[in-house]
Design a protein around this motif. Structure first.
Motif, PDB file in Angstrom:
ATOM      1  N   THR A 195       0.838  -1.211   0.000  1.00  0.00           N
ATOM      2  CA  THR A 195       0.000   0.000   0.000  1.00  0.00           C
ATOM      3  C   THR A 195       0.870   1.256   0.000  1.00  0.00           C
ATOM      4  OG1 THR A 195      -1.635  -1.225   1.265  1.00  0.00           O
ATOM      5  CG2 THR A 195      -1.888   1.170   1.214  1.00  0.00           C
ATOM      6  N   ASP A 204      -4.020   5.113  -7.551  1.00  0.00           N
ATOM      7  CA  ASP A 204      -5.234   4.936  -6.760  1.00  0.00           C
ATOM      8  C   ASP A 204      -5.327   3.468  -6.302  1.00  0.00           C
ATOM      9  OD1 ASP A 204      -7.758   4.623  -5.777  1.00  0.00           O
ATOM     10  OD2 ASP A 204      -8.808   5.237  -7.624  1.00  0.00           O
ATOM     11  N   GLN A 208      -7.637   1.784  -5.376  1.00  0.00           N
ATOM     12  CA  GLN A 208      -8.852   1.086  -5.828  1.00  0.00           C
ATOM     13  C   GLN A 208      -8.818   0.812  -7.332  1.00  0.00           C
ATOM     14  OE1 GLN A 208     -12.575   2.104  -3.974  1.00  0.00           O
ATOM     15  NE2 GLN A 208     -11.557   3.524  -2.591  1.00  0.00           N
ATOM     16  N   ASP A 209      -7.764   1.267  -8.002  1.00  0.00           N
ATOM     17  CA  ASP A 209      -7.615   1.002  -9.437  1.00  0.00           C
ATOM     18  C   ASP A 209      -6.838  -0.309  -9.597  1.00  0.00           C
ATOM     19  OD1 ASP A 209      -6.945   0.885 -12.117  1.00  0.00           O
ATOM     20  OD2 ASP A 209      -6.402   2.998 -12.270  1.00  0.00           O
ATOM     21  N   GLU A 210      -7.604  -1.402  -9.613  1.00  0.00           N
ATOM     22  CA  GLU A 210      -7.003  -2.736  -9.589  1.00  0.00           C
ATOM     23  C   GLU A 210      -5.983  -2.961 -10.701  1.00  0.00           C
ATOM     24  OE1 GLU A 210      -9.088  -6.748  -9.373  1.00  0.00           O
ATOM     25  OE2 GLU A 210     -10.212  -5.482  -7.975  1.00  0.00           O
ATOM     26  N   GLN A 261      -6.201   2.817   3.425  1.00  0.00           N
ATOM     27  CA  GLN A 261      -6.236   2.293   2.048  1.00  0.00           C
ATOM     28  C   GLN A 261      -5.890   0.812   1.955  1.00  0.00           C
ATOM     29  OE1 GLN A 261      -7.360   4.245  -0.401  1.00  0.00           O
ATOM     30  NE2 GLN A 261      -7.586   5.864   1.126  1.00  0.00           N
ATOM     31  N   SER A 316      -6.975  -2.012   3.051  1.00  0.00           N
ATOM     32  CA  SER A 316      -7.964  -3.069   2.783  1.00  0.00           C
ATOM     33  C   SER A 316      -8.384  -3.111   1.320  1.00  0.00           C
ATOM     34  CB  SER A 316      -9.182  -2.918   3.703  1.00  0.00           C
ATOM     35  OG  SER A 316      -8.788  -3.246   5.021  1.00  0.00           O
ATOM     36  N   TYR A 317      -8.221  -1.980   0.601  1.00  0.00           N
ATOM     37  CA  TYR A 317      -8.514  -1.999  -0.842  1.00  0.00           C
ATOM     38  C   TYR A 317      -7.424  -2.772  -1.586  1.00  0.00           C
ATOM     39  CZ  TYR A 317     -11.881   1.536   0.472  1.00  0.00           C
ATOM     40  OH  TYR A 317     -12.904   2.197   1.084  1.00  0.00           O
ATOM     41  N   LYS A 340      -7.758  -6.540  -1.176  1.00  0.00           N
ATOM     42  CA  LYS A 340      -8.857  -7.207  -1.901  1.00  0.00           C
ATOM     43  C   LYS A 340      -8.387  -7.767  -3.242  1.00  0.00           C
ATOM     44  CE  LYS A 340     -12.804  -5.055  -2.539  1.00  0.00           C
ATOM     45  NZ  LYS A 340     -13.786  -3.958  -2.725  1.00  0.00           N
ATOM     46  N   ILE A 361     -14.634  -4.516   5.168  1.00  0.00           N
ATOM     47  CA  ILE A 361     -14.048  -4.858   3.847  1.00  0.00           C
ATOM     48  C   ILE A 361     -13.351  -6.226   3.931  1.00  0.00           C
ATOM     49  CG2 ILE A 361     -12.453  -4.156   2.031  1.00  0.00           C
ATOM     50  CD1 ILE A 361     -12.785  -1.247   2.979  1.00  0.00           C
ATOM     51  N   ARG A 402     -14.852  -9.358   1.501  1.00  0.00           N
ATOM     52  CA  ARG A 402     -14.216  -9.444   0.176  1.00  0.00           C
ATOM     53  C   ARG A 402     -14.372 -10.865  -0.380  1.00  0.00           C
ATOM     54  NH1 ARG A 402      -8.458  -8.871   3.062  1.00  0.00           N
ATOM     55  NH2 ARG A 402      -8.151 -11.051   3.602  1.00  0.00           N
TER      56      ARG A 402
END
Ligand code: CDP
Length: 238
Positions: free
Chosen positions: A52, A61, A63-65, A109, A111-112, A115, A194, A198
């Motif tokens: 992270t 980002d 969250q941008d996998e 962040q 936990s995002y 995932k 989260i 998940r």
């Protein structure tokens, strides 16, 4: 050499998996057990935190996998023994990042990042290599379910959300961080949600876990209880 020293059981080692919610003292118990047993303690959460940190430093980002996945090959995660603390500390691309991974910037962040299946595959492979020869205490969310499904002892730790927020708040204040109790509480409730919901390797308590609710237990009491489980597990393989 007396009989006890020469007995083969003395050298038998197990892996201990400790899973549970955010900030419930998994690391404290893992450290106590590893120190007492002469095992290696690995904080698997520090690996997700280090990834992270890298992603945030690159201004990607979390969250941008696809963007995260594209940079995974640039990330090298390993552990180095810190001679002063006697602990294995997480090293990101050759630099120890222990002191940078526990602040709210990363906690909000992580936990995002956790995932993302490609991230998990990369870190689980490292974790499994570390435990290959046994003698490891590892704490996290999926250690007993995914990383070491055959661990001889699996402990699921929990405590009330308020008690957990109190503990983490005290820890961060001690480290000189400027945070409020409410921020800490909100972060741990959000991460728990989260992490538990998940798709890949959610935090769940399977039936082969020993449950340790330490809301009202001192460090010494939780250690004593866990040691009775360690003895039972060692006897079983003996
Ligand atoms: O110490 P704390 O309970 O705050 O969390 P941590 O163990 O440092 O883990 C940070 C985050 O990494 C968790 O909230 C999970 O999102 C993720 N994690 C995970 O998905 N799987 C693991 N085995 C360990 C951590």
């Amino acid at each position: 050499m007396n009989l006890e020293e020469s007995s083969p059981e003395k050298n038998k080692k197990i892996n201990i998996a400790i899973d549970g919610y955010s900030s419930c003292g998994k690391g404290t118990l893992a450290k106590q057990l590893a120190q007492h047993l002469g095992y290696i303690f690995i904080d698997s959460g520090s690996m997700y935190r280090a990834v992270t940190l890298f992603i945030l430093d690159q201004e990607i980002d979390p969250q941008d996998e696809a963007a995260v996945e594209a940079r995974l090959s640039d990330i090298d995660i390993r552990f180095d023994l810190n001679g002063d603390s006697g602990r294995f500390e997480v090293v990101l691309n050759g630099v120890s990042v222990e002191s940078r991974i526990r602040d709210l910037r990363v906690s909000s962040q992580v936990s995002y990042i956790a995932k993302i299946s490609a991230v998990r595959r990369k870190l689980v492979e490292i974790q499994q290599k570390i435990g290959f020869n046994k003698g490891v205490v590892m704490d996290g969310r999926d250690i007993g379910t995914v990383v070491y499904p055959n661990a001889e002892l699996k402990i699921f730790m929990t405590a009330s959300s308020e008690v957990r927020a109190d503990r983490r708040y005290a820890e961060l204040k001690q480290a000189g961080q400027n945070v409020t109790w409410q921020e800490i509480y909100d972060n741990l409730v959000s991460r728990d949600s989260i992490d538990s919901n998940r798709e890949d390797s959610p935090l769940t308590m399977a039936s082969d876990y020993r449950v340790l609710d330490n809301s009202n237990l001192s460090r010494e009491e939780q250690f004593a209880l866990a040691m009775t489980w360690v003895s039972a597990a060692l006897n079983e393989i003996g």
